[in-house]
Structure formats: C-alpha cells, structure tokens
Design an enzyme around this catalytic site. Sequence first.
Site, PDB file in Angstrom:
ATOM      1  N   THR A  72       0.846  -1.198   0.000  1.00 22.92           N
ATOM      2  CA  THR A  72       0.000   0.000   0.000  1.00 22.92           C
ATOM      3  C   THR A  72       0.877   1.243   0.000  1.00 22.92           C
ATOM      4  O   THR A  72       0.683   2.170  -0.792  1.00 22.92           O
ATOM      5  CB  THR A  72      -0.930   0.009   1.235  1.00 22.92           C
ATOM      6  OG1 THR A  72      -1.781  -1.139   1.168  1.00 22.92           O
ATOM      7  CG2 THR A  72      -1.774   1.268   1.305  1.00 22.92           C
ATOM      8  N   ASN A 144      -5.568  -9.337  -7.862  1.00 23.20           N
ATOM      9  CA  ASN A 144      -5.772 -10.036  -6.597  1.00 23.20           C
ATOM     10  C   ASN A 144      -7.111 -10.755  -6.484  1.00 23.20           C
ATOM     11  O   ASN A 144      -7.284 -11.592  -5.612  1.00 23.20           O
ATOM     12  CB  ASN A 144      -5.602  -9.058  -5.429  1.00 23.20           C
ATOM     13  CG  ASN A 144      -6.400  -7.801  -5.610  1.00 23.20           C
ATOM     14  OD1 ASN A 144      -6.223  -7.072  -6.586  1.00 23.20           O
ATOM     15  ND2 ASN A 144      -7.303  -7.540  -4.698  1.00 23.20           N
ATOM     16  N   GLN A 183       0.872  -9.558  -5.871  1.00 19.80           N
ATOM     17  CA  GLN A 183       0.350 -10.934  -5.920  1.00 19.80           C
ATOM     18  C   GLN A 183       1.200 -11.877  -6.768  1.00 19.80           C
ATOM     19  O   GLN A 183       0.834 -13.027  -6.964  1.00 19.80           O
ATOM     20  CB  GLN A 183      -1.084 -10.934  -6.492  1.00 19.80           C
ATOM     21  CG  GLN A 183      -2.125 -10.352  -5.569  1.00 19.80           C
ATOM     22  CD  GLN A 183      -2.381 -11.214  -4.331  1.00 19.80           C
ATOM     23  OE1 GLN A 183      -2.035 -12.400  -4.280  1.00 19.80           O
ATOM     24  NE2 GLN A 183      -2.982 -10.626  -3.322  1.00 19.80           N
ATOM     25  N   ALA A 204       5.995  -8.326   1.374  1.00 23.04           N
ATOM     26  CA  ALA A 204       6.484  -9.597   1.892  1.00 23.04           C
ATOM     27  C   ALA A 204       5.334 -10.471   2.378  1.00 23.04           C
ATOM     28  O   ALA A 204       5.410 -11.698   2.336  1.00 23.04           O
ATOM     29  CB  ALA A 204       7.469  -9.333   3.028  1.00 23.04           C
ATOM     30  N   THR A 241      13.479   5.603  11.001  1.00 22.53           N
ATOM     31  CA  THR A 241      14.508   4.598  11.288  1.00 22.53           C
ATOM     32  C   THR A 241      14.185   3.303  10.552  1.00 22.53           C
ATOM     33  O   THR A 241      13.060   2.809  10.611  1.00 22.53           O
ATOM     34  CB  THR A 241      14.572   4.333  12.814  1.00 22.53           C
ATOM     35  OG1 THR A 241      14.808   5.584  13.454  1.00 22.53           O
ATOM     36  CG2 THR A 241      15.681   3.356  13.161  1.00 22.53           C
ATOM     37  N   CYS A 329      -9.351  -6.755   1.472  1.00 27.70           N
ATOM     38  CA  CYS A 329      -9.310  -5.327   1.787  1.00 27.70           C
ATOM     39  C   CYS A 329     -10.639  -4.643   1.531  1.00 27.70           C
ATOM     40  O   CYS A 329     -10.961  -3.646   2.143  1.00 27.70           O
ATOM     41  CB  CYS A 329      -8.228  -4.654   0.971  1.00 27.70           C
ATOM     42  SG  CYS A 329      -6.792  -5.697   0.791  1.00 27.70           S
TER      43      CYS A 329
HETATM   44  N1  PLP Z   1      -1.817  -4.706  -4.032  1.00 28.84           N
HETATM   45  C1  PLP Z   1      -2.395  -5.896  -4.185  1.00 28.84           C
HETATM   46  C2  PLP Z   1      -2.591  -6.436  -5.553  1.00 28.84           C
HETATM   47  C3  PLP Z   1      -2.803  -6.636  -3.071  1.00 28.84           C
HETATM   48  O1  PLP Z   1      -3.391  -7.813  -3.237  1.00 28.84           O
HETATM   49  C4  PLP Z   1      -2.613  -6.079  -1.782  1.00 28.84           C
HETATM   50  C5  PLP Z   1      -3.076  -6.781  -0.578  1.00 28.84           C
HETATM   51  O2  PLP Z   1      -4.109  -7.364  -0.511  1.00 28.84           O
HETATM   52  C6  PLP Z   1      -1.993  -4.833  -1.674  1.00 28.84           C
HETATM   53  C7  PLP Z   1      -1.616  -4.179  -2.810  1.00 28.84           C
HETATM   54  C8  PLP Z   1      -1.770  -4.181  -0.349  1.00 28.84           C
HETATM   55  O3  PLP Z   1      -0.659  -4.749   0.267  1.00 28.84           O
HETATM   56  P1  PLP Z   1      -0.254  -4.405   1.774  1.00 28.84           P
HETATM   57  O4  PLP Z   1      -1.264  -5.063   2.620  1.00 28.84           O
HETATM   58  O5  PLP Z   1       1.132  -4.977   1.900  1.00 28.84           O
HETATM   59  O6  PLP Z   1      -0.222  -2.963   1.943  1.00 28.84           O
END
Ligand code: PLP
Length: 382
Positions: A72, A144, A183, A204, A241, A329
Amino acid sequence: MKRIYLDHAAATPVNTRVLEAMLPYFSKQFHNPSATYLAGRQARKELEEIRHETAVAIGAKSAEVIFTAGATEANSLAIQGVMRQFPHAEALVSSIEHESVLEPARLFKHREIPVDDQGLIILNKLSDLINDKTVLVSVMLVNNELGTIQPLREISELVSEVRQARLGNGNNLPMLLHSDAAQAGNYLDLHVSRLGVDLMSLNAGKIYGPKQSGTLYVKAGVRLRPMVVGGGQEFGLRSGTENLAAAAGLATALQIAQRRRREESKKIMDLRSHFEELLKNMIPQAVINGSPTRRAPHILSVTIPGQDNERLMMQLDEAGIQCAVGSACSAARQEASHTLSAIGLSDETARSTLRFSLGRHLTKADIEKAATELSRLTASNR
Ligand code: PLP
C-alpha cells in the site's frame, strides 16, 4: 477440526527461514543504522546487504530499492511521488487495480484503462487513452481477485514508444510505467528489466514473509517526491529509522519465492486444476472467472449463481474452510467488487462470487474436502 486455509491472496504464514532471518534484529542487532559507533555502522552494513539481496532478486541495483511498510505504501509513493510533481499531468490506471492504487490516483487527474471480460487490459484502449499529458501508467502484474496476468511487456513497449516520440516533439513530461506486483512474487519472474517497469511495488506478506514490509523499485533516473519526510533515510524517499527485521524478512522471502517459483507454480497449478475439475463435476452451475490461460496459479474466482457469497463464506468458515468474498481489503465495504463489475458481472452475480486462493502447505485432500463442503452447502442453500 482441521482448518483449511484458502485465502493466501490475503495473507501467507511466515516461512521458518524468513523468521530466522528476522529474529536477530529484534534483540542483539537492534541498533540504529544511522548511529556512528561500531554497532550502528554494522547495522548500516547489514541493511545495505539486505538491500543488495533484494535488488538482485528482482534484477535491480541496490540504489533502486526503497523499503516500505508494505505494498500500500509502495503504491502510494509511486503514484503520489510522481503525480505531485506534475499537477497538470494525468495518470492512467487499470480499472481493476487494488484500492491502494486507485485511491491515490483519485487524488489527481486520472482515467481508468478498461479491461475485457477476462480482466485483461485492452491494449488498443490504453493506446487511445495516452495523450501529451500522460505521465504515469499503472497496471498490476497479477490481479488479486481474478489472478489475471497483465501483458506488462507489451504495455512497456507501448510506453517506450511514447517516450521515444516525446524526445522528437519537445514534450519534456516523463512517461513512466508502474506495476503493483504484490500478488506475483511466488509464481512469476519479477526481473524488472524483463518486465520493462520503471516502478514496481512488492510486499512480503503475500510471499510467506512479514506483513507491513514491502519495497518500491524505482528505476535509476526516475524522480519521486517523498511522502514521509524527516531524517532522509531510504535515499530521502522514506524517512524513519529503518526496520531491519522487516527488510531482512522481505529479502529472504523474495529470494525463496523467486528461486522456487517454477516448482511452486506447478504444484499450485495442479492443485487448482484438481479443484476446478471437482467443482465442474460437483457444482455444474459454477462459473470460473478470469482468463483460463493468463492466470496466476493461486487464484480461483468462482461464481455460483443464486448463492449469497457472504453467507456461503460464513458457512464454509463454520465447516473449517477459510476463503474470501472478493479481496480481503474491500470485504468490509458494502459495494460489490469493482473488479468483478469491471469484467461485466452484475452486482447480483458479483455477490454470488467467492475467491479461493491456494498456497504452499495445501494437499490434494484439503482441496477435496473444500470442494465437498462447498458442494454440500451450495445444495442445501438452494
Ligand atoms: N496490491 C495488491 C494487488 C494486493 O493484493 C494487496 C493486498 O491485498 C496490496 C496491494 C496491499 O498490500 P499491503 O497489505 O502490503 O499494503
């Protein structure tokens, strides 16, 4: 009851070797890499080794790797980092991007690139959307919800052509390609020059590493405006940091993921094919969404007409099967998935759709149990 976890697109368990790589940085090697005494200098050295390992895993140079707290943040740094420099320019983002790309894009002038009914970018449409004000194109490598793999190489060629043309017509605006590859790491080659990207986000948490750990690849020469300013860490692009444990976790997870990706793809693809075959026989009305050929191995989006996906997901949970309604999400929201609506599904059809996402520790027996439970519940809900 043994729980069968089919939501690896949301989170993966941390691999033992990844955890081992992280542990020293919570205790003995806790020092701040900016400190100038010996232990601090040692921490700096280790951070730079971790950065080098991360860079090598994606075919980049060390100075092109910015550690972030997940995808994100990497997506926001990429989109906002470019767009804030060029307030009159425009971004093009695919209509099925993750919210962490769509939301920052909404802060600026942007248009969405349509996808076809399998969730693939329509290249002609992208070409038509590009104009003199386009500064950034953002297309994810693997979606995703559907698993669709975008033709990034072709998109990169298109972007390069525009860049070339600008050299001749006096347009000084950069033309950059960003990809959210969150993904993709377990299954696809993430080599940045083979993909042809200028910016690439990774995390990660989807590749058996820690959550809140990620990276933004920033190709040498690409300028970004930082979002978090302060002490100037991470080449001035992300102050604070450094989190050595998180970075070590990412580097180790990424190395393992990229090394294992072929065998992992085969294993997961076999399991998914078995799952699809079982569903075809047990629930003939079920429809698989996305591309049959250009799809990452771990994701299976299934529509079962007439079923309420929230209810079915909860019933499956009670039966020990964990899966998702769309992406984790967006699950908290009431709207139907923007991705499913972009591929032409009605709200009603989208609300009959579940996402199963597979991972490393699953067995054929797990898949058979999941298919059996799904079939039983589907029949009893009718
Ligand atoms: N981008 C994609 C395609 C994702 O599937 C996700 C998480 O579901 C993210 C971004 C967000 O990742 P993070 O939770 O590491 O911020």
